[in-house]
Motif scaffolding. Sequence first.
Motif, short mmCIF file in Angstrom:
data_model
loop_
_atom_site.label_atom_id
_atom_site.label_comp_id
_atom_site.label_asym_id
_atom_site.label_seq_id
_atom_site.Cartn_x
_atom_site.Cartn_y
_atom_site.Cartn_z
N VAL A 1 58.39 66.44 88.31
CA VAL A 1 59.08 67.67 87.91
C VAL A 1 58.87 68.76 88.97
N ILE A 2 57.66 68.90 89.48
CA ILE A 2 57.40 69.92 90.51
C ILE A 2 58.29 69.68 91.72
N PHE A 3 58.29 68.46 92.23
CA PHE A 3 59.12 68.17 93.41
C PHE A 3 60.60 68.13 93.06
N GLY A 4 60.93 67.78 91.81
CA GLY A 4 62.32 67.82 91.37
C GLY A 4 62.86 69.24 91.34
N VAL A 5 62.04 70.18 90.90
CA VAL A 5 62.45 71.58 90.90
C VAL A 5 62.63 72.07 92.34
N LEU A 6 61.71 71.71 93.23
CA LEU A 6 61.85 72.10 94.64
C LEU A 6 63.12 71.50 95.25
N ALA A 7 63.39 70.23 94.96
CA ALA A 7 64.61 69.58 95.46
C ALA A 7 65.85 70.24 94.85
N ALA A 8 65.76 70.62 93.58
CA ALA A 8 66.89 71.29 92.93
C ALA A 8 67.17 72.65 93.55
N ILE A 9 66.12 73.37 93.90
CA ILE A 9 66.30 74.67 94.54
C ILE A 9 67.00 74.49 95.89
N ALA A 10 66.54 73.52 96.67
CA ALA A 10 67.17 73.26 97.98
C ALA A 10 68.61 72.79 97.79
N GLY A 11 68.84 71.89 96.83
CA GLY A 11 70.20 71.40 96.58
C GLY A 11 71.12 72.49 96.07
N LEU A 12 70.60 73.35 95.20
CA LEU A 12 71.41 74.45 94.68
C LEU A 12 71.73 75.47 95.78
N THR A 13 70.78 75.67 96.69
CA THR A 13 71.02 76.55 97.83
C THR A 13 72.17 76.01 98.68
N ASP A 14 72.16 74.71 98.93
CA ASP A 14 73.26 74.09 99.68
C ASP A 14 74.58 74.20 98.90
N PHE A 15 74.52 73.93 97.61
CA PHE A 15 75.70 73.94 96.76
C PHE A 15 76.33 75.34 96.69
N LEU A 16 75.51 76.34 96.45
CA LEU A 16 76.01 77.71 96.32
C LEU A 16 76.29 78.37 97.67
N GLY A 17 75.63 77.89 98.72
CA GLY A 17 75.74 78.52 100.02
C GLY A 17 76.95 78.11 100.83
#
Length: 160
Positions: A70-86
């Motif tokens: 979950v910890i690394f999943g949240v970190l991966a989600a933040i990076a993925g969401l940054t790419d998605f929204l950016g």
Amino acid sequence: MTRGSTVQETLRDDVRLRTTAQIAGHPIHPMLVPIPIACFVGALLTDIAYVASAEIMWADFSAWLLLVGVIFGVLAAIAGLTDFLGNRLVRAQTPAWPHLIGNFVALILAIVNTLIHTRDAWTSVWPTGLVLSAITVLIVPITGWLGWAMVYRHGVGVAR
């Protein structure tokens, strides 16, 4: 470079689909994703081992694997969401939305599963913990394939 395209067009397309979250030109999201995948699969396996043996060690392993996942999943989600929204061009790719939604569902299930695994061993694993682990692991290959399609078919995050 495709036939008839200019070097400038190829470079422009290359820049357009680059990821936003990166370190030294390397996208962060794909660097982090293998850790939660391994942890969630490991949690399913240790849940199965616990149900088969009733050895408390396996329930403890599941709880720790889920927490790290979950910890690394949240970190991966933040990076993925940054790419998605950016980058609107990333959002425009066909697999982008199902990849995002599927990973969000898997991460929410894993978070709930982590909370379920805080209970005493037998009630943490059987049946709810085992079912949540199995559903999460069934979602991950689908979202992984969609992520693969974004990279290898649509060129998201690939420097040419």
